[in-house]
Design a protein around this motif. Structure first.
Motif, PDB file in Angstrom:
ATOM      1  N   THR A 180      61.473  46.085  44.503  1.00 38.93           N
ATOM      2  CA  THR A 180      60.328  46.964  44.244  1.00 38.93           C
ATOM      3  C   THR A 180      59.558  46.509  43.017  1.00 38.93           C
ATOM      4  O   THR A 180      58.318  46.554  42.991  1.00 38.93           O
ATOM      5  CB  THR A 180      60.797  48.418  44.055  1.00 38.93           C
ATOM      6  N   ARG A 181      60.263  46.066  42.002  1.00 39.50           N
ATOM      7  CA  ARG A 181      59.585  45.557  40.805  1.00 39.50           C
ATOM      8  C   ARG A 181      58.717  44.352  41.170  1.00 39.50           C
ATOM      9  O   ARG A 181      57.579  44.231  40.699  1.00 39.50           O
ATOM     10  CB  ARG A 181      60.616  45.177  39.743  1.00 39.50           C
ATOM     11  N   CYS A 182      59.220  43.481  42.037  1.00 39.88           N
ATOM     12  CA  CYS A 182      58.406  42.350  42.495  1.00 39.88           C
ATOM     13  C   CYS A 182      57.145  42.841  43.192  1.00 39.88           C
ATOM     14  O   CYS A 182      56.048  42.314  42.964  1.00 39.88           O
ATOM     15  CB  CYS A 182      59.213  41.479  43.466  1.00 39.88           C
ATOM     16  N   GLU A 183      57.289  43.839  44.055  1.00 42.55           N
ATOM     17  CA  GLU A 183      56.137  44.397  44.770  1.00 42.55           C
ATOM     18  C   GLU A 183      55.094  44.934  43.802  1.00 42.55           C
ATOM     19  O   GLU A 183      53.896  44.693  43.959  1.00 42.55           O
ATOM     20  CB  GLU A 183      56.588  45.543  45.676  1.00 42.55           C
ATOM     21  N   VAL A 184      55.548  45.717  42.834  1.00 41.39           N
ATOM     22  CA  VAL A 184      54.635  46.323  41.871  1.00 41.39           C
ATOM     23  C   VAL A 184      53.905  45.248  41.080  1.00 41.39           C
ATOM     24  O   VAL A 184      52.679  45.308  40.883  1.00 41.39           O
ATOM     25  CB  VAL A 184      55.394  47.273  40.923  1.00 41.39           C
ATOM     26  N   ILE A 185      54.632  44.239  40.622  1.00 40.47           N
ATOM     27  CA  ILE A 185      54.013  43.170  39.830  1.00 40.47           C
ATOM     28  C   ILE A 185      53.000  42.400  40.673  1.00 40.47           C
ATOM     29  O   ILE A 185      51.903  42.071  40.196  1.00 40.47           O
ATOM     30  CB  ILE A 185      55.079  42.214  39.265  1.00 40.47           C
ATOM     31  N   LEU A 186      53.338  42.117  41.924  1.00 37.46           N
ATOM     32  CA  LEU A 186      52.401  41.412  42.794  1.00 37.46           C
ATOM     33  C   LEU A 186      51.108  42.207  42.960  1.00 37.46           C
ATOM     34  O   LEU A 186      50.009  41.651  42.892  1.00 37.46           O
ATOM     35  CB  LEU A 186      53.043  41.161  44.157  1.00 37.46           C
ATOM     36  N   GLU A 187      51.228  43.497  43.158  1.00 38.68           N
ATOM     37  CA  GLU A 187      50.028  44.328  43.280  1.00 38.68           C
ATOM     38  C   GLU A 187      49.222  44.299  41.988  1.00 38.68           C
ATOM     39  O   GLU A 187      47.990  44.278  42.010  1.00 38.68           O
ATOM     40  CB  GLU A 187      50.406  45.764  43.625  1.00 38.68           C
ATOM     41  N   GLU A 188      49.910  44.301  40.853  1.00 40.12           N
ATOM     42  CA  GLU A 188      49.199  44.275  39.572  1.00 40.12           C
ATOM     43  C   GLU A 188      48.475  42.950  39.363  1.00 40.12           C
ATOM     44  O   GLU A 188      47.400  42.908  38.750  1.00 40.12           O
ATOM     45  CB  GLU A 188      50.173  44.545  38.416  1.00 40.12           C
ATOM     46  N   ILE A 189      49.032  41.865  39.853  1.00 35.97           N
ATOM     47  CA  ILE A 189      48.341  40.571  39.788  1.00 35.97           C
ATOM     48  C   ILE A 189      47.022  40.664  40.549  1.00 35.97           C
ATOM     49  O   ILE A 189      45.970  40.217  40.075  1.00 35.97           O
ATOM     50  CB  ILE A 189      49.227  39.452  40.363  1.00 35.97           C
ATOM     51  N   GLU A 190      47.069  41.266  41.730  1.00 37.50           N
ATOM     52  CA  GLU A 190      45.872  41.381  42.558  1.00 37.50           C
ATOM     53  C   GLU A 190      44.881  42.378  41.965  1.00 37.50           C
ATOM     54  O   GLU A 190      43.665  42.157  42.008  1.00 37.50           O
ATOM     55  CB  GLU A 190      46.277  41.768  43.974  1.00 37.50           C
ATOM     56  N   ARG A 191      45.370  43.455  41.371  1.00 30.48           N
ATOM     57  CA  ARG A 191      44.484  44.438  40.750  1.00 30.48           C
ATOM     58  C   ARG A 191      43.751  43.857  39.551  1.00 30.48           C
ATOM     59  O   ARG A 191      42.610  44.242  39.265  1.00 30.48           O
ATOM     60  CB  ARG A 191      45.283  45.663  40.289  1.00 30.48           C
ATOM     61  N   SER A 192      44.394  42.958  38.831  1.00 24.93           N
ATOM     62  CA  SER A 192      43.800  42.427  37.603  1.00 24.93           C
ATOM     63  C   SER A 192      42.521  41.642  37.864  1.00 24.93           C
ATOM     64  O   SER A 192      41.730  41.415  36.946  1.00 24.93           O
ATOM     65  CB  SER A 192      44.805  41.540  36.865  1.00 24.93           C
ATOM     66  N   ALA A 193      42.302  41.229  39.115  1.00 27.55           N
ATOM     67  CA  ALA A 193      41.107  40.447  39.451  1.00 27.55           C
ATOM     68  C   ALA A 193      39.977  41.314  39.987  1.00 27.55           C
ATOM     69  O   ALA A 193      38.914  40.787  40.349  1.00 27.55           O
ATOM     70  CB  ALA A 193      41.460  39.384  40.487  1.00 27.55           C
ATOM     71  N   ASP A 194      40.160  42.632  40.010  1.00 25.22           N
ATOM     72  CA  ASP A 194      39.167  43.518  40.611  1.00 25.22           C
ATOM     73  C   ASP A 194      38.850  44.657  39.650  1.00 25.22           C
ATOM     74  O   ASP A 194      39.696  45.504  39.377  1.00 25.22           O
ATOM     75  CB  ASP A 194      39.723  44.072  41.931  1.00 25.22           C
ATOM     76  N   ALA A 195      37.615  44.690  39.156  1.00 34.18           N
ATOM     77  CA  ALA A 195      37.218  45.714  38.191  1.00 34.18           C
ATOM     78  C   ALA A 195      37.370  47.118  38.753  1.00 34.18           C
ATOM     79  O   ALA A 195      37.655  48.068  38.020  1.00 34.18           O
ATOM     80  CB  ALA A 195      35.772  45.480  37.747  1.00 34.18           C
ATOM     81  N   ARG A 196      37.208  47.271  40.066  1.00 35.85           N
ATOM     82  CA  ARG A 196      37.312  48.591  40.695  1.00 35.85           C
ATOM     83  C   ARG A 196      38.737  49.134  40.639  1.00 35.85           C
ATOM     84  O   ARG A 196      38.943  50.342  40.755  1.00 35.85           O
ATOM     85  CB  ARG A 196      36.839  48.524  42.150  1.00 35.85           C
ATOM     86  N   LYS A 197      39.726  48.252  40.480  1.00 39.13           N
ATOM     87  CA  LYS A 197      41.128  48.669  40.451  1.00 39.13           C
ATOM     88  C   LYS A 197      41.756  48.501  39.073  1.00 39.13           C
ATOM     89  O   LYS A 197      42.966  48.649  38.917  1.00 39.13           O
ATOM     90  CB  LYS A 197      41.926  47.857  41.479  1.00 39.13           C
ATOM     91  N   PHE A 198      40.913  48.204  38.073  1.00 36.58           N
ATOM     92  CA  PHE A 198      41.429  47.880  36.747  1.00 36.58           C
ATOM     93  C   PHE A 198      41.918  49.112  35.998  1.00 36.58           C
ATOM     94  O   PHE A 198      42.906  49.050  35.250  1.00 36.58           O
ATOM     95  CB  PHE A 198      40.341  47.181  35.939  1.00 36.58           C
TER      96      PHE A 198
END
Length: 291
Positions: A180-198
């Motif tokens: 689950t920690r891997c999942e959360v971190i992966l999502e955070e990597i993707e969120r960091s590139a999108d201002a709408r999800k920052f």
């Protein structure tokens, strides 16, 4: 041994024209679901229900995730009709996914599992309330946020610990937390590139923790634009920090997996994290499976 077929089975409950036309749904939580299925199919007492249990877990989690996507900002300008319809459908779809598991389990005579999952949903909601209060009070570090999100995402699946064989229950909890920690971190990597999800992402809390006063003031004046977000992401090496955390979490999964006595289970947790590492590296198409 049953193979993992949840994506195709779940479509019966998720693929509706109205939803696909007017809104979008979160992806299924496949890393957690694949791990759950891998454990359930190896238990003599519950193997015959492994697919049912994994399916209802997927729908309950999808219902909660769908509700989490609803924007309840009272200060937001009046929405267009299509945006209001999308919100309404998210409410209805989330309610549907969160309730259909009662019917599926009742039909199978699995009343005890209804109680177990219902109690887990209540605990998830309690954890969410605690997290939102910490956010509102700005009493949250980036690492606190990561721990909270990992606990939130794993809580529903932790409820299955009670039915697992004693020999598997402890290592199940360890593996679930690490995956689950891997999942959360992966999502955070993707969120960091999108201002709408920052907003309220790991990157956001990292800058609020380590950024300058001007940067913190600017982030408090949401919404922010893509260029400024990208500037902060680059300045603080957000992606590199998150990738390092993902690699460390993946290594932990592999170390825990090595403790398993059942040789046939060794491959699945490793395949799960390798899929996420490949996705982070951009070596595979985006898997419609992480949440």
């Amino acid at each position: 041994m049953k193979s993992y077929r949840i994506p195709s089975i779940a479509r019966k409950y998720t693929d509706y024209d109205m939803i696909q036309t007017h809104t979008d749904l979160p992806a299924l939580a496949h890393p957690r679901l694949r791990l759950l299925h891998a454990f359930l199919v190896r238990g003599q007492a519950y193997e015959k229900h492994s697919e049912l249990y994994t399916l209802v877990a997927s729908l309950v989690q999808l219902g909660m995730d769908t509700h989490d996507r609803i924007n309840n900002d009272a200060d937001e300008p009046r929405r267009a009709e299509n945006e209001m319809r999308s919100k309404q459908l998210k409410v209805l779809a989330g309610d549907y996914f969160s309730s259909i598991f009662y019917q599926l389990l009742a039909q199978a005579g699995q009343i005890e599992m209804i109680a177990i999952l219902s109690e887990a949903v209540c605990e998830v909601n309690r954890l969410k309330t605690n997290l939102y209060m910490r956010m509102k009070q700005m009493k949250l570090t980036a690492d606190d946020y990561l721990s909270y999100m990992t606990q939130l995402r794993s809580e529903l699946f932790q409820s299955f610990t009670a039915i697992l064989d004693a020999t598997l229950s402890r290592i199940w909890q360890e593996l679930l937390t690490a995956v689950t920690r891997c999942e959360v971190i992966l999502e955070e990597i993707e969120r960091s590139a999108d201002a709408r999800k920052f907003l309220h992402s790991w990157a956001y809390w990292h800058v609020m923790q380590d950024g300058t006063e001007d940067e913190r003031d600017w982030l408090s004046e949401m919404p922010v634009d893509q260029a400024k977000v990208q500037g902060l992401v680059d300045k603080y090496g957000i992606r590199g920090k998150l990738v390092a955390k993902l690699n460390a979490a993946a290594e932990l999964v592999k170390a825990i997996t090595a403790k398993l006595d059942t040789a046939s289970m060794l491959d699945e947790p490793i395949r799960i994290v390798d899929d996420m590492l490949n996705r982070a590296a951009g070596r595979t198409p985006a898997l419609h499976e992480t949440r």
